[in-house]
Design an enzyme around this catalytic site. Structure first.
Site, PDB file in Angstrom:
ATOM      1  N   ASP A 188      -0.498 -29.497 -38.849  1.00 59.32           N
ATOM      2  CA  ASP A 188       0.119 -29.243 -40.155  1.00 59.32           C
ATOM      3  C   ASP A 188       1.333 -30.129 -40.426  1.00 59.32           C
ATOM      4  OD1 ASP A 188      -1.362 -27.093 -41.465  1.00 59.32           O
ATOM      5  OD2 ASP A 188      -0.794 -25.858 -39.745  1.00 59.32           O
ATOM      6  N   GLU A 235       7.893 -30.146 -45.825  1.00 62.63           N
ATOM      7  CA  GLU A 235       8.810 -29.229 -46.511  1.00 62.63           C
ATOM      8  C   GLU A 235       9.182 -28.033 -45.631  1.00 62.63           C
ATOM      9  OE1 GLU A 235       8.664 -27.374 -50.755  1.00 62.63           O
ATOM     10  OE2 GLU A 235       7.080 -26.440 -49.599  1.00 62.63           O
ATOM     11  N   ASP A 236       8.249 -27.625 -44.753  1.00 68.92           N
ATOM     12  CA  ASP A 236       8.470 -26.360 -44.044  1.00 68.92           C
ATOM     13  C   ASP A 236       9.520 -26.401 -42.935  1.00 68.92           C
ATOM     14  OD1 ASP A 236       6.726 -24.835 -45.619  1.00 68.92           O
ATOM     15  OD2 ASP A 236       5.007 -25.726 -44.597  1.00 68.92           O
ATOM     16  N   ARG A 273       3.772 -24.592 -35.262  1.00 65.68           N
ATOM     17  CA  ARG A 273       4.445 -25.589 -36.085  1.00 65.68           C
ATOM     18  C   ARG A 273       5.877 -25.882 -35.623  1.00 65.68           C
ATOM     19  NH1 ARG A 273       3.642 -25.524 -42.261  1.00 65.68           N
ATOM     20  NH2 ARG A 273       4.458 -27.589 -41.735  1.00 65.68           N
ATOM     21  N   ARG A 326       5.996 -15.631 -42.901  1.00 66.89           N
ATOM     22  CA  ARG A 326       6.642 -16.755 -42.208  1.00 66.89           C
ATOM     23  C   ARG A 326       8.175 -16.638 -42.155  1.00 66.89           C
ATOM     24  NH1 ARG A 326       3.016 -21.240 -42.109  1.00 66.89           N
ATOM     25  NH2 ARG A 326       1.018 -20.288 -41.557  1.00 66.89           N
ATOM     26  N   HIS A 369       3.455 -18.685 -49.189  1.00 64.46           N
ATOM     27  CA  HIS A 369       4.891 -18.919 -49.363  1.00 64.46           C
ATOM     28  C   HIS A 369       5.318 -18.584 -50.798  1.00 64.46           C
ATOM     29  CE1 HIS A 369       4.426 -22.220 -46.093  1.00 64.46           C
ATOM     30  NE2 HIS A 369       5.165 -21.269 -45.568  1.00 64.46           N
ATOM     31  N   CYS A 400       5.006 -29.203 -50.627  1.00 58.16           N
ATOM     32  CA  CYS A 400       5.023 -29.186 -49.143  1.00 58.16           C
ATOM     33  C   CYS A 400       4.981 -30.563 -48.522  1.00 58.16           C
ATOM     34  CB  CYS A 400       3.870 -28.392 -48.557  1.00 58.16           C
ATOM     35  SG  CYS A 400       2.788 -27.642 -49.683  1.00 58.16           S
TER      36      CYS A 400
HETATM   37  C1  CIR Z   1       0.415 -23.601 -42.767  1.00 57.35           C
HETATM   38  O1  CIR Z   1      -0.261 -22.569 -42.808  1.00 57.35           O
HETATM   39  O2  CIR Z   1       1.540 -23.618 -42.272  1.00 57.35           O
HETATM   40  C2  CIR Z   1      -0.164 -24.868 -43.318  1.00 57.35           C
HETATM   41  N1  CIR Z   1      -1.580 -24.879 -43.078  1.00 57.35           N
HETATM   42  C3  CIR Z   1       0.125 -24.993 -44.791  1.00 57.35           C
HETATM   43  C4  CIR Z   1       1.590 -25.124 -45.084  1.00 57.35           C
HETATM   44  C5  CIR Z   1       1.855 -25.418 -46.527  1.00 57.35           C
HETATM   45  N2  CIR Z   1       3.245 -25.536 -46.740  1.00 57.35           N
HETATM   46  C6  CIR Z   1       3.849 -25.239 -47.881  1.00 57.35           C
HETATM   47  O3  CIR Z   1       3.226 -24.781 -48.792  1.00 57.35           O
HETATM   48  N3  CIR Z   1       5.155 -25.400 -47.940  1.00 57.35           N
END
Ligand code: CIR
Length: 261
Positions: free
Chosen positions: A63, A68-69, A88, A133, A163, A250
């Site tokens: 991922d 962004e995360d 992650r 999360r 999110h 993201c």
């Molecule tokens: C996840 O589940 O963490 C990733 N497959 C997708 C993350 C998407 N991130 C976001 O929308 N900020």
């Protein structure tokens, strides 16, 4: 000297098919197509005047394209988050290395968890999704990091999506694009809400760059409503990252850097 706006991005991992999935069924992902779409996304940001940094892929993290995360960047600091998805957490290392060039870093500590996708900035307010999360300790550590710099942190209930920014995106000034079935819109009282229609539930994640809004292709009614709200609209194809439950915000971390141009 003028401010430069930076967009930190990262190339799609060749392992993206092994991504985390919460609300979607696993489907084959065309990595070559995902990379071409990501290149077009970066090019679009360049055309809008941003200085795009393209970090190399990190194939051990499926991922990792979703930069962004792992962080929340405000004008004064960058908070390095602790993802609610254990797979992650290693993504932070290279992101922190990059962000340290531009901001003092603050590191989130256990038991706090937070994904940047849960943080929607609207001026000096940070709306934060209460999601699988992002936990209460994560919201408290975010507040402790940013409130001394004059930001207000406002928790928002979400349900049915990954999110907060799956359900809501800031369109500038007092406007928010929102898909109400997934978010407690009472948190946005006093703001102008633009609704995503039920037939386009995946359209609420859009990316504001200046006075332009990137909207994913395939959502014509949402694009029309954003245009009616007075924004320029750019359609961007992102079918492949959407299969990984990703979207437009993201794939970048966007922030200003003074005095570089
Ligand atoms: C996840 O589940 O963490 C990733 N497959 C997708 C993350 C998407 N991130 C976001 O929308 N900020």
């Amino acid at each position: 000297m003028q401010a430069m706006i930076v967009a930190v991005t990262r190339e799609v991992s060749s392992s993206m098919e092994a991504c985390e999935l919460t609300h979607l069924a696993r489907r084959p992902i065309d990595i070559a197509c995902a990379r071409a779409q990501h290149a077009a996304y970066r090019e679009c940001l360049r055309e809008l005047g941003l200085h795009v940094i393209a970090l190399p892929p990190e194939d051990e993290y499926p991922d990792a394209v979703f930069v962004e995360d792992p962080a929340v960047v405000v004008d004064e600091i960058a908070l390095i988050a602790r993802s609610g998805a254990e797979s992650r957490r290693g993504e932070t290392e290279s992101i922190a290395r990059e962000l340290a060039k531009y901001r003092p870093l603050v590191w989130m500590e256990a038991p706090a968890t937070l994904d940047g996708g849960d943080v929607m900035r609207a001026g000096r307010t940070l709306f934060v999704g209460q999601s699988a999360r992002t936990n209460a300790a994560g919201i408290r550590q975010l507040a402790a990091a940013v409130e001394p710099h004059g930001y207000r942190v406002q928790p928002v209930g979400i349900c049915g999506c990954l999110h907060l920014k799956s359900a809501a995106s800031w369109l500038g000034e007092d406007s928010v694009l929102v898909y109400r079935p997934w978010v407690d819109a009472a948190a946005f009282t006093g703001m102008r809400l633009i609704d995503v229609p039920e037939a386009e539930e995946q359209a609420a994640n859009v990316l504001l760059v200046g006075d332009t809004v990137l909207v994913a292709t395939g959502f014509p009614e949402t694009a029309a409503r954003v245009a009616d709200a007075g924004r320029k609209v750019r359609a961007v194809g992102n079918s492949e990252v959407r299969k990984a439950e990703g979207a437009l915000t993201c794939c970048s971390l966007i922030f200003g850097v003074d005095g570089q141009v």
